[in-house]
Scaffold this active site. Structure first.
Site, PDB file in Angstrom:
ATOM      1  CE  LYS A   1      -1.368  -4.577   3.682  1.00 15.38           C
ATOM      2  NZ  LYS A   1      -2.123  -5.540   2.732  1.00 15.38           N
TER       3      LYS A   1
ATOM      4  CB  SER B   1      -1.337   0.111   1.251  1.00 20.99           C
ATOM      5  OG  SER B   1      -1.678   1.053   1.846  1.00 20.99           O
TER       6      SER B   1
ATOM      7  CE1 TYR C   1      -2.615   0.009   5.657  1.00 25.35           C
ATOM      8  CE2 TYR C   1      -4.081  -2.475   5.506  1.00 25.35           C
ATOM      9  CZ  TYR C   1      -3.617  -1.553   4.319  1.00 25.35           C
ATOM     10  OH  TYR C   1      -3.646  -1.156   3.208  1.00 25.35           O
TER      11      TYR C   1
HETATM   12  C1  WQD Z   1      -9.714   9.331   1.857  1.00 23.18           C
HETATM   13  C2  WQD Z   1      -9.790  10.278   2.442  1.00 23.18           C
HETATM   14  C3  WQD Z   1     -10.567  11.121   4.337  1.00 23.18           C
HETATM   15  C4  WQD Z   1     -13.717   9.295   5.211  1.00 23.18           C
HETATM   16  C5  WQD Z   1      -7.139   3.981   3.325  1.00 23.18           C
HETATM   17  C6  WQD Z   1      -5.508   2.968   3.672  1.00 23.18           C
HETATM   18  C7  WQD Z   1      -5.531   2.872   2.171  1.00 23.18           C
HETATM   19  C8  WQD Z   1      -6.385   1.545   1.802  1.00 23.18           C
HETATM   20  C9  WQD Z   1      -7.526   2.916   1.888  1.00 23.18           C
HETATM   21  C10 WQD Z   1      -6.571   0.016   2.468  1.00 23.18           C
HETATM   22  C11 WQD Z   1      -9.716  10.938   3.248  1.00 23.18           C
HETATM   23  C12 WQD Z   1     -11.518  11.516   3.480  1.00 23.18           C
HETATM   24  C13 WQD Z   1     -12.858   9.368   4.192  1.00 23.18           C
HETATM   25  C14 WQD Z   1     -15.241   9.930   5.577  1.00 23.18           C
HETATM   26  C15 WQD Z   1     -13.741  11.511   4.492  1.00 23.18           C
HETATM   27  N1  WQD Z   1      -6.649   0.927   2.401  1.00 23.18           N
HETATM   28  N2  WQD Z   1     -13.026  10.382   4.037  1.00 23.18           N
HETATM   29  N3  WQD Z   1     -15.217  10.852   5.257  1.00 23.18           N
HETATM   30  O1  WQD Z   1      -7.537   6.101   4.704  1.00 23.18           O
HETATM   31  O2  WQD Z   1      -6.547   7.282   1.959  1.00 23.18           O
HETATM   32  O3  WQD Z   1      -6.440   4.913   2.453  1.00 23.18           O
HETATM   33  O4  WQD Z   1      -7.923   3.013   2.511  1.00 23.18           O
HETATM   34  O5  WQD Z   1      -6.306  -0.816   1.359  1.00 23.18           O
HETATM   35  O6  WQD Z   1      -4.140   1.707   2.841  1.00 23.18           O
HETATM   36  O7  WQD Z   1      -4.872   3.566   4.583  1.00 23.18           O
HETATM   37  O8  WQD Z   1      -8.987   6.060   2.472  1.00 23.18           O
HETATM   38  O9  WQD Z   1     -11.173   5.966   1.866  1.00 23.18           O
HETATM   39  O10 WQD Z   1     -10.359   5.851   4.845  1.00 23.18           O
HETATM   40  O11 WQD Z   1     -10.044   8.380   3.141  1.00 23.18           O
HETATM   41  O12 WQD Z   1     -13.667  12.707   4.392  1.00 23.18           O
HETATM   42  O13 WQD Z   1     -16.275   9.628   5.576  1.00 23.18           O
HETATM   43  O14 WQD Z   1     -11.716  10.324   2.626  1.00 23.18           O
HETATM   44  O15 WQD Z   1     -10.710  12.006   5.859  1.00 23.18           O
HETATM   45  O16 WQD Z   1      -8.795  12.071   3.307  1.00 23.18           O
HETATM   46  P1  WQD Z   1      -7.832   6.084   3.258  1.00 23.18           P
HETATM   47  P2  WQD Z   1     -10.247   6.477   2.963  1.00 23.18           P
END
Ligand code: WQD
Length: 346
Positions: free
Chosen positions: A158, A127, A154
């Site tokens: 990785k 990741s 997590y």
């Molecule tokens: C994306 C953006 C949030 C939810 C993680 C892991 C990565 C992979 C994908 C597994 C961020 C914003 C999110 C919400 C929001 N994991 N957000 N409101 O954190 O980039 O990546 O998940 O495969 O390894 O690190 O993904 O979709 O949680 O967030 O504003 O209700 O959306 O702050 O900026 P992330 P995410």
């Protein structure tokens, strides 16, 4: 004779989409999954799409004896794609021991069995989390960017697992490995027969958006609009899950055809384009015609401000490129959500 591939975590979001594409590429796929974060009926969905029912064994990769029995039951496994892992950043902070045990022991068991059963190669699901927050001058981030101190258990699993694979190969293990560093996988299969199905309240942005749009959730919280970005919201590299699946097919062929130039190769798998949370919301509204109910909320602890990938190496060396647009990915996610509603699931 079809080459046999073992896909761990194959009933999961990325694993199921990759199984479909491996079957389309002519491989014989065996799925191992403990169903801790997916359902067995995904196997039916894969068969409905491809016309081929993959073998499925409900096995936990942390159980070495049960896992070895799979290698004995299905002889001639030539390659492994290892998805099986726990993947919720927030949950990993609350349950670190579960994350370290599950994500690390499962990989070690796979690696232990590979030489014994003459398995040639492994594709490991890594990741962009390993980069942490890249320095501004290092964006878009390349595979040579420094690995930062992990922001969560997590992310640390990785990093540790990448090192375990590299050390095992360096010790002379007769295997090859490709580490794929995903950015943000989104969307669902164009057939809407399989898709992203998070347990409980979604942690990730896209399922939360589609569940809000269909009325399962009241309102989306945008976690912060005071970041150092053009519109103040975080920036990510959102890649359509089918494009991501195709990267695994390209990586597996590279190893099985003996084209890999080093025993361990690393590739970023993204679109190469950074998109902000607000840009994504606006794109979702435009391509679905649905007005999204959202509010600006405080920042979420642990969030990276901005990260997107330099994918030149995957394009040039792996011969792979993401070909779908953000609109296509978001439309597929919305179609999947509507299908779940039609089926009375959500
Ligand atoms: C994306 C953006 C949030 C939810 C993680 C892991 C990565 C992979 C994908 C597994 C961020 C914003 C999110 C919400 C929001 N994991 N957000 N409101 O954190 O980039 O990546 O998940 O495969 O390894 O690190 O993904 O979709 O949680 O967030 O504003 O209700 O959306 O702050 O900026 P992330 P995410």
């Amino acid at each position: 004779m079809k080459q046999r591939i073992l896909v761990t975590g194959g009933t999961g979001f990325i694993g199921s989409h990759t199984t479909v594409e491996l079957q389309a590429a002519g491989y014989d796929v065996v799925i191992v999954d403990n169903l801790s974060n997916s359902k067995a009926d995904v196997v039916d969905g894969i068969e409905q799409i491809s016309g081929i029912r993959p073998a499925f064994e409900n096995v936990d990769c942390c159980n070495l004896e049960a896992l070895e029995a799979v290698f004995q039951k299905y002889p001639g496994i030539k390659g492994i794609i290892h998805f099986a892992a726990s993947k919720a950043v927030g949950e990993s902070v609350e349950k670190p021991l579960m994350y370290y045990e599950n994500n690390i022991v499962s990989l070690i068991n796979i690696l232990k069995l590979m030489p014994k059963y003459d398995v040639k190669g492994i594709i490991f699901s890594s990741s962009c989390t390993v980069y942490g927050q890249p320095d501004p001058e290092n964006l878009p981030v390349t595979e040579e960017a420094p690995i930062k101190v992990a922001e969560s258990p997590y992310g640390n699993t990785k990093q540790i697992n990448e090192e375990i694979v590299q050390d095992f190969v360096k010790s002379g293990a007769p295997i090859s490995a490709i580490l794929l560093r995903y950015f943000n996988p989104i969307g669902s299969h164009p057939s809407s027969i399989i898709g992203e199905m998070p347990n409980g309240v979604p942690a990730n942005l896209i399922p939360y958006i589609t569940q809000t749009a269909i009325g399962v959730r009241e309102q989306l919280s945008v976690f912060g609009d005071d970041y150092d970005t053009p519109d103040g919201t975080c920036i990510r590299d959102f890649i359509y899950v089918v494009d991501l699946a195709m990267a695994h097919v390209a990586a597996m062929a590279r190893i099985l055809d003996g084209k890999n130039s080093d025993p361990v190769e690393i590739f970023n798998v993204g679109t190469g384009t950074g998109v902000s949370v607000m840009e994504l919301i606006n794109t979702f509204e435009k391509c679905t015609g649905v007005k999204l109910n959202y509010k600006i909320a405080p920042r979420r602890a642990g969030d990276i401000e901005k990260v997107w990938g330099n994918v030149d190496k995957a394009n040039k060396v792996l011969g792979w490129k993401a070909v779908h647009t953000l609109e296509e990915a978001l439309s597929s996610a919305w179609n999947w959500q509507k299908k779940l509603r039609e089926r009375g699931i959500m």
